[in-house]
Design a protein around this motif. Structure first.
Motif, short mmCIF file in Angstrom:
data_model
loop_
_atom_site.label_atom_id
_atom_site.label_comp_id
_atom_site.label_asym_id
_atom_site.label_seq_id
_atom_site.Cartn_x
_atom_site.Cartn_y
_atom_site.Cartn_z
N GLU A 1 -0.03 -4.43 -3.38
CA GLU A 1 0.35 -3.13 -2.81
C GLU A 1 -0.88 -2.37 -2.34
O GLU A 1 -0.87 -1.74 -1.28
N LYS A 2 -1.97 -2.43 -3.10
CA LYS A 2 -3.20 -1.75 -2.70
C LYS A 2 -3.75 -2.36 -1.42
O LYS A 2 -4.19 -1.65 -0.51
N ARG A 3 -3.70 -3.69 -1.33
CA ARG A 3 -4.19 -4.37 -0.13
C ARG A 3 -3.38 -3.97 1.09
O ARG A 3 -3.93 -3.66 2.16
N LYS A 4 -2.05 -3.92 0.95
CA LYS A 4 -1.19 -3.53 2.07
C LYS A 4 -1.47 -2.09 2.49
O LYS A 4 -1.53 -1.78 3.68
N PHE A 5 -1.65 -1.21 1.50
CA PHE A 5 -1.93 0.19 1.81
C PHE A 5 -3.26 0.32 2.56
O PHE A 5 -3.34 1.02 3.57
N GLU A 6 -4.29 -0.35 2.04
CA GLU A 6 -5.60 -0.26 2.69
C GLU A 6 -5.56 -0.83 4.09
O GLU A 6 -6.19 -0.29 5.00
N LYS A 7 -4.81 -1.91 4.26
CA LYS A 7 -4.71 -2.50 5.60
C LYS A 7 -4.06 -1.51 6.57
O LYS A 7 -4.53 -1.33 7.69
N ARG A 8 -2.97 -0.87 6.14
CA ARG A 8 -2.32 0.12 7.00
C ARG A 8 -3.23 1.32 7.25
O ARG A 8 -3.42 1.75 8.37
N TYR A 9 -3.81 1.86 6.16
CA TYR A 9 -4.60 3.08 6.28
C TYR A 9 -5.88 2.83 7.08
O TYR A 9 -6.17 3.55 8.03
N TYR A 10 -6.64 1.82 6.67
CA TYR A 10 -7.90 1.57 7.34
C TYR A 10 -7.70 1.01 8.74
O TYR A 10 -8.54 1.21 9.61
N GLY A 11 -6.59 0.34 8.96
CA GLY A 11 -6.28 -0.13 10.31
C GLY A 11 -6.11 1.04 11.25
O GLY A 11 -6.66 1.06 12.36
N LYS A 12 -5.37 2.05 10.82
CA LYS A 12 -5.18 3.25 11.64
C LYS A 12 -6.50 3.99 11.81
O LYS A 12 -6.82 4.48 12.89
N LEU A 13 -7.27 4.06 10.73
CA LEU A 13 -8.55 4.75 10.79
C LEU A 13 -9.50 4.07 11.76
O LEU A 13 -10.15 4.73 12.58
N LEU A 14 -9.59 2.74 11.69
CA LEU A 14 -10.46 2.00 12.61
C LEU A 14 -10.00 2.14 14.06
O LEU A 14 -10.82 2.27 14.97
N ARG A 15 -8.71 2.14 14.28
CA ARG A 15 -8.17 2.29 15.63
C ARG A 15 -8.56 3.65 16.20
O ARG A 15 -9.02 3.76 17.33
#
Length: 98
Positions: free
Chosen positions: A64-78
């Motif tokens: 769950e933490k990995r999925k959250f970080e992927k969503r959050y940091y993906g948006k942040l990097l974009r």
């Protein structure tokens, strides 16, 4: 005794929290009154609770933490890349205009 009073006393009578005299009065009334006797039988039956499935299935915290970080940091990097690109284009345009 009236049915209303007996209905109010029934929970205490069932739990055994009434005096001997009250027990006698309630028992006599239940013997003579069909509707109160029916209510007494309903109140005396145990309530069966349905067992429901576990509302929260087991969640793997790391996943769950990995999925959250992927969503959050993906948006942040974009967003960061968009801002960087816009600033870079503006700098190139300003350089050409000089």
């Amino acid at each position: 005794m009236s049915c209303y009073l007996i209905e109010e006393l029934l929970p205490l009578y069932i739990e055994g929290d009434t005096s001997a005299e009250t027990n006698k009065i309630v028992a006599e009334h239940l013997h003579s009154c069909e509707s109160c006797r029916h209510l007494y039988q309903e109140m005396k039956e145990p309530i069966l609770l349905m067992k429901t499935p576990d509302p929260m299935p087991y969640l793997d915290e790391k996943e769950e933490k990995r999925k959250f970080e992927k969503r959050y940091y993906g948006k942040l990097l974009r967003r960061a890349s968009i801002v960087f690109s816009v600033v870079y284009v503006i700098m190139i345009i300003l350089y050409w205009l000089k």
